[in-house]
Design a protein around this motif. Structure first.
Motif, PDB file in Angstrom:
ATOM      1  N   SER A 248       0.606  -1.153   0.154  1.00  0.00           N
ATOM      2  CA  SER A 248      -0.026   0.292   0.227  1.00  0.00           C
ATOM      3  C   SER A 248       0.810   1.488  -0.157  1.00  0.00           C
ATOM      4  O   SER A 248       2.251   0.952   0.280  1.00  0.00           O
ATOM      5  CB  SER A 248      -0.871   0.280   0.931  1.00  0.00           C
ATOM      6  N   ASP A 249       1.004   1.826  -0.329  1.00  0.00           N
ATOM      7  CA  ASP A 249       1.102   3.325  -0.128  1.00  0.00           C
ATOM      8  C   ASP A 249       1.527   4.193   1.431  1.00  0.00           C
ATOM      9  O   ASP A 249       0.152   4.570   2.018  1.00  0.00           O
ATOM     10  CB  ASP A 249       0.018   4.427  -1.310  1.00  0.00           C
ATOM     11  N   PRO A 250       2.751   4.365   1.510  1.00  0.00           N
ATOM     12  CA  PRO A 250       2.991   4.347   3.061  1.00  0.00           C
ATOM     13  C   PRO A 250       2.012   5.965   3.542  1.00  0.00           C
ATOM     14  O   PRO A 250       1.504   6.491   4.556  1.00  0.00           O
ATOM     15  CB  PRO A 250       4.388   4.991   2.956  1.00  0.00           C
ATOM     16  N   LYS A 251       2.170   7.192   2.616  1.00  0.00           N
ATOM     17  CA  LYS A 251       1.127   8.260   2.025  1.00  0.00           C
ATOM     18  C   LYS A 251      -0.322   8.623   2.597  1.00  0.00           C
ATOM     19  O   LYS A 251      -0.978   9.370   3.083  1.00  0.00           O
ATOM     20  CB  LYS A 251       0.933   9.181   1.020  1.00  0.00           C
ATOM     21  N   VAL A 252      -0.742   6.993   2.680  1.00  0.00           N
ATOM     22  CA  VAL A 252      -2.654   6.528   2.605  1.00  0.00           C
ATOM     23  C   VAL A 252      -1.526   5.654   4.021  1.00  0.00           C
ATOM     24  O   VAL A 252      -2.365   6.532   5.394  1.00  0.00           O
ATOM     25  CB  VAL A 252      -2.887   5.931   2.250  1.00  0.00           C
ATOM     26  N   TYR A 253      -1.295   4.884   3.857  1.00  0.00           N
ATOM     27  CA  TYR A 253      -1.278   3.506   5.363  1.00  0.00           C
ATOM     28  C   TYR A 253      -0.764   2.609   4.779  1.00  0.00           C
ATOM     29  O   TYR A 253      -1.775   1.764   3.720  1.00  0.00           O
ATOM     30  CB  TYR A 253      -2.257   3.618   6.122  1.00  0.00           C
ATOM     31  N   SER A 254       0.566   2.266   5.039  1.00  0.00           N
ATOM     32  CA  SER A 254       0.646   0.846   4.774  1.00  0.00           C
ATOM     33  C   SER A 254       1.170  -0.100   5.710  1.00  0.00           C
ATOM     34  O   SER A 254       2.511   0.821   6.826  1.00  0.00           O
ATOM     35  CB  SER A 254       1.673   1.258   3.537  1.00  0.00           C
TER      36      SER A 254
ATOM     37  N   ALA B 261       5.812  -0.904   4.880  1.00  0.00           N
ATOM     38  CA  ALA B 261       6.186   0.585   4.861  1.00  0.00           C
ATOM     39  C   ALA B 261       8.159   0.954   5.487  1.00  0.00           C
ATOM     40  O   ALA B 261       7.699  -0.347   6.184  1.00  0.00           O
ATOM     41  CB  ALA B 261       5.525   1.386   5.046  1.00  0.00           C
TER      42      ALA B 261
ATOM     43  N   ALA C 101       0.190   3.364  -5.441  1.00  0.00           N
ATOM     44  CA  ALA C 101       0.095   4.852  -5.281  1.00  0.00           C
ATOM     45  C   ALA C 101      -2.145   4.899  -4.840  1.00  0.00           C
ATOM     46  O   ALA C 101      -2.401   4.055  -5.442  1.00  0.00           O
ATOM     47  CB  ALA C 101       0.340   6.097  -6.613  1.00  0.00           C
ATOM     48  N   GLY C 102      -2.210   5.632  -4.098  1.00  0.00           N
ATOM     49  CA  GLY C 102      -2.943   6.000  -3.272  1.00  0.00           C
ATOM     50  C   GLY C 102      -3.616   5.126  -2.339  1.00  0.00           C
ATOM     51  O   GLY C 102      -5.029   5.807  -2.442  1.00  0.00           O
TER      52      GLY C 102
END
Length: 188
Positions: free
Chosen positions: A136-142, A145, A165-166
């Motif tokens: 998953s995208d670490p900017k969202v939650y993973s 990561a 991404a996203g």
């Protein structure tokens, strides 16, 4: 027994109908940790695809997971799932709500309690089968990561990784087309 080793032992006892080896196992989250342990026996699966696997949970991740589980049990209705995940397909919303309604709160709590050290990085480092992580995208939650994920990938040349991404922790629900595309690229 709700230890990661117990989950892996259950998986290791599964085999295709001909009692051979699975060609491909796809696993998500807790399933990714259990599949990693089960795949230590190279005769269980020839390849793994792990979707945002829970290889090593930090204290922060454990808190996020616990809060998410509490939220699911507090209101397991489709409306609550839809409110939390407005972009999910209606069928995913129904299945997530149904699973929260049918799950044992005690069993979920025991999975956390019986695994105070949630870390299967040694097993990941020892994998001898091609393994691809769709993260998953670490900017969202993973869950997979940062430095722990980088260390797992760097420690084993059998492991490769892509990021959707996203997408949050369930990229197959958040970004299904992109996740399927990543899966098909791995399989080609």
């Amino acid at each position: 027994d709700y230890t990661l080793d117990a989950f892996a032992a259950d998986l290791a006892h599964t085999h295709p109908e001909d009692a051979g080896t699975w060609d491909l196992v796809v696993a998500h989250s807790l399933g990714g940790a259990a599949a990693t342990l089960a795949a230590a026996d190279a005769t269980w699966a020839r390849r793994l695809v792990l979707i945002d696997p829970a290889i090593a949970l930090t204290p922060r991740d454990r808190g996020i997971v616990r809060a998410s589980q509490e939220e699911s049990f507090a209101d397991p209705s489709p409306a609550a799932v839809r409110a939390a995940h407005p972009t999910w397909h209606p069928h995913d919303v129904e299945l997530k709500a149904l699973s929260a309604q049918q799950a044992s709160r005690w069993a979920v709590e025991q999975t956390s309690a019986q695994n105070p050290e949630w870390d299967v990085t040694d097993a990941a480092a020892a994998l001898t089968v091609p393994t691809h992580v769709i993260a998953s995208d670490p900017k969202v939650y993973s869950i997979f990561a940062g430095k722990p994920a980088e260390a797992v990938v760097e420690a084993n040349p059998q492991i490769t990784m892509t990021i959707v991404a996203g997408a949050g922790h369930s990229p197959h629900r958040d970004k299904p087309e992109e996740t399927v595309r990543a899966l098909l690229e791995v399989l080609s």
